[in-house]
Motif scaffolding. Structure first.
Motif, mmCIF file in Angstrom:
data_model
loop_
_atom_site.group_PDB
_atom_site.id
_atom_site.type_symbol
_atom_site.label_atom_id
_atom_site.label_comp_id
_atom_site.label_asym_id
_atom_site.label_seq_id
_atom_site.Cartn_x
_atom_site.Cartn_y
_atom_site.Cartn_z
ATOM 1 N N GLN A 127 -40.036 22.208 11.721
ATOM 2 C CA GLN A 127 -39.097 23.198 12.401
ATOM 3 C C GLN A 127 -38.409 22.020 12.691
ATOM 4 O O GLN A 127 -37.199 23.077 12.940
ATOM 5 C CB GLN A 127 -40.581 23.069 14.661
ATOM 6 N N ALA A 128 -37.751 20.858 13.349
ATOM 7 C CA ALA A 128 -36.582 20.338 13.738
ATOM 8 C C ALA A 128 -35.727 20.167 11.897
ATOM 9 O O ALA A 128 -34.465 20.247 12.345
ATOM 10 C CB ALA A 128 -37.224 19.026 13.608
ATOM 11 N N LEU A 129 -36.401 20.150 10.929
ATOM 12 C CA LEU A 129 -35.908 20.347 9.157
ATOM 13 C C LEU A 129 -35.100 21.584 9.562
ATOM 14 O O LEU A 129 -34.181 21.940 9.227
ATOM 15 C CB LEU A 129 -36.622 20.549 8.076
ATOM 16 N N SER A 130 -35.991 22.532 10.125
ATOM 17 C CA SER A 130 -35.823 23.909 9.422
ATOM 18 C C SER A 130 -33.820 24.099 10.205
ATOM 19 O O SER A 130 -33.256 25.100 9.983
ATOM 20 C CB SER A 130 -36.472 25.130 10.510
ATOM 21 N N LEU A 131 -34.176 23.697 11.826
ATOM 22 C CA LEU A 131 -32.671 23.791 12.163
ATOM 23 C C LEU A 131 -31.693 22.847 11.793
ATOM 24 O O LEU A 131 -30.473 23.567 11.513
ATOM 25 C CB LEU A 131 -32.885 23.624 13.706
ATOM 26 N N VAL A 132 -32.028 21.869 11.366
ATOM 27 C CA VAL A 132 -31.177 21.544 10.140
ATOM 28 C C VAL A 132 -30.157 22.318 9.619
ATOM 29 O O VAL A 132 -28.959 21.743 9.307
ATOM 30 C CB VAL A 132 -31.171 19.683 10.420
ATOM 31 N N MET A 133 -31.145 22.431 8.486
ATOM 32 C CA MET A 133 -31.258 22.939 7.394
ATOM 33 C C MET A 133 -30.024 24.439 7.666
ATOM 34 O O MET A 133 -29.349 24.816 6.751
ATOM 35 C CB MET A 133 -32.307 23.227 7.189
ATOM 36 N N ASP A 134 -30.812 24.723 9.071
ATOM 37 C CA ASP A 134 -29.922 26.541 9.108
ATOM 38 C C ASP A 134 -29.232 25.468 9.343
ATOM 39 O O ASP A 134 -28.215 26.744 8.313
ATOM 40 C CB ASP A 134 -30.648 27.095 9.991
ATOM 41 N N GLU A 135 -28.726 24.978 10.024
ATOM 42 C CA GLU A 135 -26.901 24.442 10.254
ATOM 43 C C GLU A 135 -26.417 24.122 8.683
ATOM 44 O O GLU A 135 -25.248 24.607 9.088
ATOM 45 C CB GLU A 135 -26.968 23.207 11.360
ATOM 46 N N ARG A 136 -26.628 23.513 8.014
ATOM 47 C CA ARG A 136 -26.515 22.705 6.684
ATOM 48 C C ARG A 136 -25.849 23.843 5.941
ATOM 49 O O ARG A 136 -24.848 24.287 5.563
ATOM 50 C CB ARG A 136 -27.019 22.030 5.888
ATOM 51 N N PHE A 137 -26.722 25.006 5.666
ATOM 52 C CA PHE A 137 -26.629 26.711 5.116
ATOM 53 C C PHE A 137 -25.153 26.799 5.634
ATOM 54 O O PHE A 137 -24.103 27.566 5.171
ATOM 55 C CB PHE A 137 -27.267 27.644 5.054
ATOM 56 N N GLY A 138 -24.840 27.001 7.041
ATOM 57 C CA GLY A 138 -24.157 27.679 7.692
ATOM 58 C C GLY A 138 -22.955 26.850 7.199
ATOM 59 O O GLY A 138 -21.708 27.643 7.523
ATOM 60 N N TYR A 139 -22.632 25.500 7.716
ATOM 61 C CA TYR A 139 -21.377 24.881 6.730
ATOM 62 C C TYR A 139 -20.616 25.279 5.276
ATOM 63 O O TYR A 139 -20.338 25.302 4.963
ATOM 64 C CB TYR A 139 -21.280 23.199 6.944
#
Length: 156
Positions: A127-139
């Motif tokens: 779940q925590a990684l999901s937030l990080v990766m969603d942010e990364r995909f945005g960047y």
């Protein structure tokens, strides 16, 4: 997230073959991730799937750092696009910071022994990684979009 991946492919898929492959990697990563997140709990029998996911995760991040970002920067320089280069300067520290978090996750689940010790924590870690990766995909999407805009303006 998968829908966002499809949208990125539709918008920028033809920009460059490296980006095409990378977006395919992203799609595979998200599919593998969704399969893991659907489980309520994990057992040692899940370890091979978790390790396969970690491998996809590291491959995706590595491709970004060692192929895609570099190519995007070169193309921005070739097009003499200062706006795109500023975007790189602004977003790369965010992506680098994000990479550290991704690698920490991978280090926790990279071997069978590590993985089996932390199975109970995996749903929370995903779940925590999901937030990080969603942010990364945005960047990453911002970087691609900035390059795409540079190409569109210069080609017109």
């Amino acid at each position: 997230m998968l829908e966002r991946c499809k949208t990125a492919q539709e918008r920028w898929g033809g920009v460059h073959s490296i980006i095409d492959r990378w977006l395919q990697q992203r799609k595979g990563l998200i599919i593998s991730w969704d399969e893991l997140r659907q489980k309520a709990s994990f057992t040692p029998a899940d370890t091979p799937n978790i390790q396969a996911f970690c491998e996809l995760l590291v491959d995706y991040v590595s491709t970004g750092h060692f192929e895609v970002y570099e190519q995007l920067a070169l193309e921005a320089r070739d097009f003499h696009d200062d706006t795109a280069l500023e975007c790189f300067k602004r977003l790369m520290p965010e992506i680098d910071s994000n990479t550290e978090i991704v690698l920490e996750f991978q280090d926790k689940y990279d071997t069978e022994a590590h993985c089996n010790e932390l199975l109970v924590d995996l749903p929370f870690a995903l779940q925590a990684l999901s937030l990080v990766m969603d942010e990364r995909f945005g960047y990453e999407d911002q970087l691609i979009e900035e390059l795409h805009e540079a190409h569109s303006e210069q080609s017109a």
